[in-house]
Scaffold this active site. Structure first.
Site, PDB file in Angstrom:
ATOM      1  N   LYS A 169     -11.731  -1.920   8.602  1.00 34.88           N
ATOM      2  CA  LYS A 169     -10.955  -2.742   9.537  1.00 34.88           C
ATOM      3  C   LYS A 169     -11.517  -2.598  10.955  1.00 34.88           C
ATOM      4  O   LYS A 169     -11.993  -3.557  11.528  1.00 34.88           O
ATOM      5  CB  LYS A 169      -9.479  -2.353   9.518  1.00 34.88           C
ATOM      6  CG  LYS A 169      -8.860  -2.286   8.126  1.00 34.88           C
ATOM      7  CD  LYS A 169      -8.810  -3.633   7.422  1.00 34.88           C
ATOM      8  CE  LYS A 169      -8.086  -3.517   6.095  1.00 34.88           C
ATOM      9  NZ  LYS A 169      -8.038  -4.785   5.350  1.00 34.88           N
ATOM     10  N   ASP A 177      -1.340   6.853   6.474  1.00 37.10           N
ATOM     11  CA  ASP A 177      -2.388   5.903   6.109  1.00 37.10           C
ATOM     12  C   ASP A 177      -2.568   4.967   7.294  1.00 37.10           C
ATOM     13  O   ASP A 177      -1.738   4.109   7.558  1.00 37.10           O
ATOM     14  CB  ASP A 177      -1.964   5.124   4.860  1.00 37.10           C
ATOM     15  CG  ASP A 177      -2.965   4.045   4.461  1.00 37.10           C
ATOM     16  OD1 ASP A 177      -3.983   3.873   5.159  1.00 37.10           O
ATOM     17  OD2 ASP A 177      -2.713   3.365   3.443  1.00 37.10           O
ATOM     18  N   TRP A 237       0.837  -1.209   0.000  1.00 44.64           N
ATOM     19  CA  TRP A 237       0.000   0.000   0.000  1.00 44.64           C
ATOM     20  C   TRP A 237       0.863   1.246   0.000  1.00 44.64           C
ATOM     21  O   TRP A 237       0.519   2.246  -0.657  1.00 44.64           O
ATOM     22  CB  TRP A 237      -0.958  -0.038   1.192  1.00 44.64           C
ATOM     23  CG  TRP A 237      -1.753  -1.301   1.192  1.00 44.64           C
ATOM     24  CD1 TRP A 237      -1.711  -2.309   2.113  1.00 44.64           C
ATOM     25  CD2 TRP A 237      -2.665  -1.750   0.176  1.00 44.64           C
ATOM     26  NE1 TRP A 237      -2.542  -3.334   1.746  1.00 44.64           N
ATOM     27  CE2 TRP A 237      -3.143  -3.023   0.563  1.00 44.64           C
ATOM     28  CE3 TRP A 237      -3.129  -1.190  -1.012  1.00 44.64           C
ATOM     29  CZ2 TRP A 237      -4.053  -3.752  -0.197  1.00 44.64           C
ATOM     30  CZ3 TRP A 237      -4.039  -1.913  -1.781  1.00 44.64           C
ATOM     31  CH2 TRP A 237      -4.488  -3.172  -1.373  1.00 44.64           C
TER      32      TRP A 237
END
Length: 357
Positions: free
Chosen positions: A190, A166, A99
């Site tokens: 999440k 992030d 990511w």
């Protein structure tokens, strides 16, 4: 009973599922949450409460805006440099996984990315340390938790450069000092709620300095001015997030859930280190609390263990294809009983296969 260790979308509390399912049938006066007008006072109240809970749980200081957006964290890979990086300037990035790497690739459309450190050569099994962030960087970007590789960065580097993070897979799982950050973004799927919602927490004073004309839908200021309703928001995702944040607050907030997350991670890592059939894949000091990655000492036992886990009610333990092995994702709503059930499973498997190690 099934034990859900899937990496995402996340496990949610049963009480949240029940409340959300009820609202699908009747949210207000016979109308479903799926059909309610996002301009209605009732849904405006949902947005206001969701933002208020985020600010309360994370202790967001004044001078920051909380946005409820769409497009996932992946859209933020572009929105961040579009809103913060002037043409031709350079931003510093820490490369710790897939990511982070995808975020780095998007910078080229707006300026330059300086990779200040990377653990790519070791397949991202550790978090780089002792790197230097150039003071002339437009901002410094990092990924706090790497779901694929099972590493997590707990200590923010000391820098005068604006910090962007992030936090998609560990936001709300541990206490943070929001004032140390200039922009935080996180896909909700999440620890916050279902997929379809992205949280952005941005320091107002860092915006509007690129000299760039930004399309309205990609301009943070448009969403601040529109109260996160510049366009039709992800109504159901926001509603479920609100319910889940209420649940988190009722448990004592982030301070209390962090204690549970530490206990869950400690118990599972202890078993991995003790068990003769398994071993962890990451540097011990960088082990994630959210995503525990491990492999078999004897690769031939991988399929038998996967089959054994499935037969005993365990979901989502297969590791990412780039790492292999197994991954136990332990987000906020995963009960400690599921962790101890996994430990028992591993011990039982060891007992029946101790001669095959």
């Amino acid at each position: 009973m099934r034990h859900n260790f899937g990496a995402g979308p996340c496990i949610l509390p049963q009480e949240v599922f029940k409340q959300a399912s009820s609202a699908v049938l009747d949210f207000k006066d016979g109308l479903s949450i799926l059909e309610i007008s996002h301009r209605s006072p009732e849904f405006e109240g949902v947005v206001e409460e969701t933002v208020r809970l985020i600010k309360e749980l994370l202790n967001v200081p004044s001078g920051y805006s909380v946005l409820l957006l769409q497009g996932g964290a992946s859209l933020q890979f572009s929105m961040v440099p579009m809103n913060l990086l002037p043409d031709g300037k350079t931003a510093a990035y820490l490369e710790t996984g897939v990511w982070a790497n995808k975020a780095i690739k998007e910078v080229k459309h707006f300026g330059k990315a300086n990779i200040v450190a990377s653990s790519k050569e070791s397949n991202f099994t550790f978090i780089p340390k002792d790197y230097v962030i150039p003071e002339d960087s437009a901002y410094f970007h990092y990924t706090s938790n790497n779901t694929i590789y099972g590493t997590e960065l707990f200590t923010l580097p000391v820098t005068k450069v604006p910090v962007v993070c992030d936090m998609s897979s560990d936001i709300m799982s541990r206490q943070i000092d929001v004032s140390q950050y200039d922009l935080i973004y996180a896909g909700a799927q999440k620890n916050i709620g279902p997929a379809g919602l992205t949280i952005v927490i941005v320091k107002d004073e860092i915006l509007g300095k690129t000299g760039r004309s930004i399309p309205s839908m990609l301009d943070y200021q448009s969403h601040i001015d529109g109260g996160s309703m510049y366009n039709t928001p992800p109504v159901f995702s926001i509603y479920v997030a609100m319910l889940n944040l209420r649940w988190l607050k009722s448990k004592g907030g982030i301070a209390e859930i962090e204690k549970e997350n530490i206990a869950k991670a400690r118990a599972l890592y202890t078993e991995i280190d003790r068990n003769t059939l398994f071993r962890g894949t990451c540097a011990i000091e960088d082990r994630s609390r959210m995503n525990v990655c491990f492999v078999m000492e004897n690769p031939e036992l991988e399929k038998p263990f996967a089959k054994f886990a499935d037969e005993n009610g365990f979901e989502g333990l297969k590791g990412h294809r780039s790492v292999g092995g197994f991954r136990a994702s332990m987000y906020n709503a995963l009960p400690v009983t599921s962790v101890h059930a996994l430990i028992d499973l591993m011990q039982n498997f060891e007992e029946t296969h101790k001669n095959n190690k």
